[in-house]
Design a protein around this motif. Structure first.
Motif, PDB file in Angstrom:
ATOM      1  N   SER A 190       0.883  -1.176   0.000  1.00 25.59           N
ATOM      2  CA  SER A 190       0.000   0.000   0.000  1.00 25.59           C
ATOM      3  C   SER A 190       0.917   1.220   0.000  1.00 25.59           C
ATOM      4  O   SER A 190       2.135   1.082   0.132  1.00 25.59           O
ATOM      5  CB  SER A 190      -0.900   0.018   1.243  1.00 25.59           C
ATOM      6  OG  SER A 190      -0.146   0.294   2.415  1.00 25.59           O
ATOM      7  N   ILE A 191       0.330   2.414  -0.110  1.00 29.70           N
ATOM      8  CA  ILE A 191       1.183   3.621  -0.111  1.00 29.70           C
ATOM      9  C   ILE A 191       2.002   3.693   1.171  1.00 29.70           C
ATOM     10  O   ILE A 191       3.162   4.089   1.152  1.00 29.70           O
ATOM     11  CB  ILE A 191       0.344   4.916  -0.233  1.00 29.70           C
ATOM     12  CG1 ILE A 191      -0.576   4.876  -1.434  1.00 29.70           C
ATOM     13  CG2 ILE A 191       1.259   6.145  -0.331  1.00 29.70           C
ATOM     14  CD1 ILE A 191      -1.518   6.074  -1.522  1.00 29.70           C
ATOM     15  N   THR A 192       1.401   3.280   2.281  1.00 32.74           N
ATOM     16  CA  THR A 192       2.094   3.392   3.564  1.00 32.74           C
ATOM     17  C   THR A 192       2.941   2.166   3.905  1.00 32.74           C
ATOM     18  O   THR A 192       3.833   2.250   4.738  1.00 32.74           O
ATOM     19  CB  THR A 192       1.085   3.629   4.705  1.00 32.74           C
ATOM     20  OG1 THR A 192       0.098   2.594   4.667  1.00 32.74           O
ATOM     21  CG2 THR A 192       0.406   4.989   4.554  1.00 32.74           C
ATOM     22  N   HIS A 193       2.654   1.049   3.265  1.00 26.52           N
ATOM     23  CA  HIS A 193       3.465  -0.166   3.475  1.00 26.52           C
ATOM     24  C   HIS A 193       4.023  -0.579   2.117  1.00 26.52           C
ATOM     25  O   HIS A 193       3.411  -1.367   1.396  1.00 26.52           O
ATOM     26  CB  HIS A 193       2.639  -1.310   4.071  1.00 26.52           C
ATOM     27  CG  HIS A 193       3.447  -2.558   4.247  1.00 26.52           C
ATOM     28  ND1 HIS A 193       4.092  -2.885   5.420  1.00 26.52           N
ATOM     29  CD2 HIS A 193       3.771  -3.532   3.369  1.00 26.52           C
ATOM     30  CE1 HIS A 193       4.766  -4.006   5.251  1.00 26.52           C
ATOM     31  NE2 HIS A 193       4.585  -4.423   4.021  1.00 26.52           N
ATOM     32  N   ALA A 223      10.002   0.933  -1.974  1.00 31.99           N
ATOM     33  CA  ALA A 223      10.759   1.935  -1.225  1.00 31.99           C
ATOM     34  C   ALA A 223      12.251   1.612  -1.128  1.00 31.99           C
ATOM     35  O   ALA A 223      13.087   2.522  -1.179  1.00 31.99           O
ATOM     36  CB  ALA A 223      10.166   2.092   0.168  1.00 31.99           C
ATOM     37  N   ALA A 224      12.584   0.328  -0.981  1.00 32.47           N
ATOM     38  CA  ALA A 224      13.992  -0.037  -0.828  1.00 32.47           C
ATOM     39  C   ALA A 224      14.787   0.346  -2.071  1.00 32.47           C
ATOM     40  O   ALA A 224      15.877   0.919  -1.988  1.00 32.47           O
ATOM     41  CB  ALA A 224      14.120  -1.529  -0.541  1.00 32.47           C
ATOM     42  N   GLY A 225      14.238   0.042  -3.235  1.00 34.67           N
ATOM     43  CA  GLY A 225      14.946   0.349  -4.479  1.00 34.67           C
ATOM     44  C   GLY A 225      15.087   1.843  -4.709  1.00 34.67           C
ATOM     45  O   GLY A 225      16.101   2.308  -5.240  1.00 34.67           O
ATOM     46  N   ILE A 226      14.077   2.596  -4.294  1.00 34.38           N
ATOM     47  CA  ILE A 226      14.128   4.050  -4.479  1.00 34.38           C
ATOM     48  C   ILE A 226      15.234   4.657  -3.617  1.00 34.38           C
ATOM     49  O   ILE A 226      15.841   5.660  -3.991  1.00 34.38           O
ATOM     50  CB  ILE A 226      12.739   4.669  -4.166  1.00 34.38           C
ATOM     51  CG1 ILE A 226      11.765   4.300  -5.296  1.00 34.38           C
ATOM     52  CG2 ILE A 226      12.822   6.180  -3.985  1.00 34.38           C
ATOM     53  CD1 ILE A 226      10.314   4.653  -5.027  1.00 34.38           C
ATOM     54  N   ALA A 227      15.506   4.020  -2.481  1.00 36.21           N
ATOM     55  CA  ALA A 227      16.553   4.544  -1.579  1.00 36.21           C
ATOM     56  C   ALA A 227      17.767   3.619  -1.541  1.00 36.21           C
ATOM     57  O   ALA A 227      18.473   3.565  -0.539  1.00 36.21           O
ATOM     58  CB  ALA A 227      15.985   4.721  -0.178  1.00 36.21           C
ATOM     59  N   ALA A 228      18.001   2.903  -2.644  1.00 38.83           N
ATOM     60  CA  ALA A 228      19.114   1.950  -2.666  1.00 38.83           C
ATOM     61  C   ALA A 228      20.433   2.621  -2.323  1.00 38.83           C
ATOM     62  O   ALA A 228      20.663   3.775  -2.677  1.00 38.83           O
ATOM     63  CB  ALA A 228      19.218   1.319  -4.060  1.00 38.83           C
ATOM     64  N   ASN A 229      21.238   1.880  -1.576  1.00 39.90           N
ATOM     65  CA  ASN A 229      22.611   2.319  -1.347  1.00 39.90           C
ATOM     66  C   ASN A 229      22.747   3.465  -0.341  1.00 39.90           C
ATOM     67  O   ASN A 229      23.809   4.070  -0.252  1.00 39.90           O
ATOM     68  CB  ASN A 229      23.213   2.756  -2.701  1.00 39.90           C
ATOM     69  CG  ASN A 229      24.703   2.703  -2.704  1.00 39.90           C
ATOM     70  OD1 ASN A 229      25.299   1.837  -2.076  1.00 39.90           O
ATOM     71  ND2 ASN A 229      25.325   3.617  -3.421  1.00 39.90           N
ATOM     72  N   MET A 230      21.655   3.753   0.398  1.00 40.48           N
ATOM     73  CA  MET A 230      21.718   4.857   1.363  1.00 40.48           C
ATOM     74  C   MET A 230      22.016   4.309   2.753  1.00 40.48           C
ATOM     75  O   MET A 230      21.129   3.791   3.437  1.00 40.48           O
ATOM     76  CB  MET A 230      20.387   5.620   1.385  1.00 40.48           C
ATOM     77  CG  MET A 230      19.978   6.177   0.040  1.00 40.48           C
ATOM     78  SD  MET A 230      21.078   7.485  -0.545  1.00 40.48           S
ATOM     79  CE  MET A 230      20.622   8.800   0.561  1.00 40.48           C
ATOM     80  N   ALA A 231      23.246   4.413   3.174  1.00 36.52           N
ATOM     81  CA  ALA A 231      23.641   3.919   4.500  1.00 36.52           C
ATOM     82  C   ALA A 231      22.890   4.663   5.595  1.00 36.52           C
ATOM     83  O   ALA A 231      22.691   5.867   5.516  1.00 36.52           O
ATOM     84  CB  ALA A 231      25.148   4.097   4.686  1.00 36.52           C
ATOM     85  N   LEU A 249      -0.658  12.797   3.827  1.00 36.81           N
ATOM     86  CA  LEU A 249      -1.073  11.842   2.789  1.00 36.81           C
ATOM     87  C   LEU A 249      -2.548  12.034   2.445  1.00 36.81           C
ATOM     88  O   LEU A 249      -2.926  12.043   1.267  1.00 36.81           O
ATOM     89  CB  LEU A 249      -0.817  10.411   3.272  1.00 36.81           C
ATOM     90  CG  LEU A 249      -1.336   9.302   2.365  1.00 36.81           C
ATOM     91  CD1 LEU A 249      -0.683   9.381   0.975  1.00 36.81           C
ATOM     92  CD2 LEU A 249      -1.086   7.922   2.986  1.00 36.81           C
ATOM     93  N   ASN A 250      -3.379  12.197   3.458  1.00 37.92           N
ATOM     94  CA  ASN A 250      -4.807  12.375   3.185  1.00 37.92           C
ATOM     95  C   ASN A 250      -5.089  13.695   2.471  1.00 37.92           C
ATOM     96  O   ASN A 250      -6.003  13.772   1.648  1.00 37.92           O
ATOM     97  CB  ASN A 250      -5.618  12.236   4.471  1.00 37.92           C
ATOM     98  CG  ASN A 250      -5.904  10.770   4.791  1.00 37.92           C
ATOM     99  OD1 ASN A 250      -6.777  10.162   4.179  1.00 37.92           O
ATOM    100  ND2 ASN A 250      -5.140  10.183   5.697  1.00 37.92           N
ATOM    101  N   ALA A 281       3.432   9.971   2.423  1.00 38.05           N
ATOM    102  CA  ALA A 281       3.241   8.832   3.324  1.00 38.05           C
ATOM    103  C   ALA A 281       4.454   8.639   4.236  1.00 38.05           C
ATOM    104  O   ALA A 281       4.474   7.710   5.050  1.00 38.05           O
ATOM    105  CB  ALA A 281       2.987   7.562   2.509  1.00 38.05           C
ATOM    106  N   GLY A 282       5.464   9.494   4.086  1.00 40.87           N
ATOM    107  CA  GLY A 282       6.617   9.442   4.978  1.00 40.87           C
ATOM    108  C   GLY A 282       7.858   8.819   4.388  1.00 40.87           C
ATOM    109  O   GLY A 282       8.871   8.672   5.085  1.00 40.87           O
TER     110      GLY A 282
END
Ligand SMILES: NC(=O)c1ccc[n+]([C@@H]2O[C@H](COP(=O)([O-])OP(=O)(O)OC[C@H]3O[C@@H](n4cnc5c(N)ncnc54)[C@H](OP(=O)(O)O)[C@@H]3O)[C@@H](O)[C@H]2O)c1
Length: 167
Positions: free
Chosen positions: A33-36, A41-49, A97-98, A162-163
Motif C-alpha cells: 500500500s502507499i504506507t506499506h 521503497a527499498a529500491g528508491i533509496a538503494a545504497n543509502m547507509a 497523505l490524506n 506517506a513518509g
C-alpha cells in the motif's frame, strides 16, 4: 489449465520451488500500500547507509518479478501496516497523505480510495490489487481509480506524503 502462483515469496524461494514444478508460476501476492511499500521503497533509496528504507526486505522481488514475467498482486492495499486499519481518513497519523489523496481525488473526479488504487496500478509492473472490502461502493471506487494515469510527480508526492524518502 488453471494459473498457479505463490504468496509472500522471495526470488530465491520461487526459484527453489520452480525446480519441482512443470508449470509456470504466474503470480506472487505480497503486501503493498502507499504506507506499506518496502517493495518499491527499498529500491528508491538503494545504497543509502543509515536509512531504514534502503534495507532490501525481499531480495529484489520487484525487479525479479518483472524480469521473469510474474505478476505481483497487492494485498492489504489500504492498510496502514499489518492489519492496523486503513490510512484513508486517518488524519491523526497520515494528515499530509490524506491531503494529497483528497486533492488528487478532486482533480481526477474519483475518491481517495480510487487514488490509493491508482498509486498501485500506475506502476509499470502492472500490479493487480487484491481488495479486502466487503462494501460494494468501495469496489466501484477502486475500479474507477485503477484507470487513473497519475503523473510521475503525483505518484512521488503520494509516496513522500506517506513518509517515504526520495533521495
Ligand atoms: N496473501 C496473503 O498473505 C494475504 C494476507 C492478507 C490478506 N490477503 C488478501 O488480501 C485481501 C485484502 O486484504 P485486506 O482486507 O487487509 O485489505 P484492504 O482492502 O486494505 O482492507 C479492507 C478492510 O478495511 C476496511 N475498511 C475500512 N475503511 C475502509 C476504507 N475507507 N476503504 C477501504 N476499506 C476500508 C474494510 O471494511 P469494509 O469491508 O467494511 O469495507 C475491510 O475490512 C484479503 O481479503 C485477502 O484475500 C492476502
Amino acid at each position: 489449465m488453471r494459473n498457479f502462483g505463490v504468496s509472500n515469496h522471495t526470488p530465491g524461494q520461487i526459484e527453489l520451488l520452480k525446480r519441482s514444478l512443470n508449470q509456470p508460476l504466474v503470480v506472487n501476492q505480497v503486501q503493498l500500500s502507499i504506507t506499506h511499500s518496502p517493495l518499491f521503497a527499498a529500491g528508491i533509496a538503494a545504497n543509502m547507509a543509515g536509512l531504514d528504507q534502503s534495507i532490501d526486505r525481499d531480495n529484489g522481488l520487484l525487479d525479479y518479478s518483472r524480469l521473469n514475467d510474474m505478476t505481483l498482486q497487492a494485498w492489504s492495499p489500504f492498510q496502514k501496516a499489518f492489519f492496523d486499519g486503513v490510512f484513508l481518513g486517518d488524519r491523526e497519523n497520515f494528515a499530509e497523505l490524506n491531503d494529497v489523496l483528497d486533492e488528487l481525488a478532486a482533480a481526477y473526479g474519483v475518491t481517495p480510495t480510487g487514488i490509493a488504487v491508482a498509486w498501485i496500478t500506475r506502476h509499470p509492473a502492472n500490479i493487480q490489487v487484491v481488495l479486502g472490502t466487503t462494501t460494494p461502493s468501495r469496489v466501484v471506487e477502486s475500479a474507477a481509480g485503477s484507470e487513473i494515469p497519475l503523473t510521475r510527480e503525483e505518484w512521488y508526492r503520494l509516496f513522500t506524503a506517506a513518509g517515504h524518502t526520495v533521495p
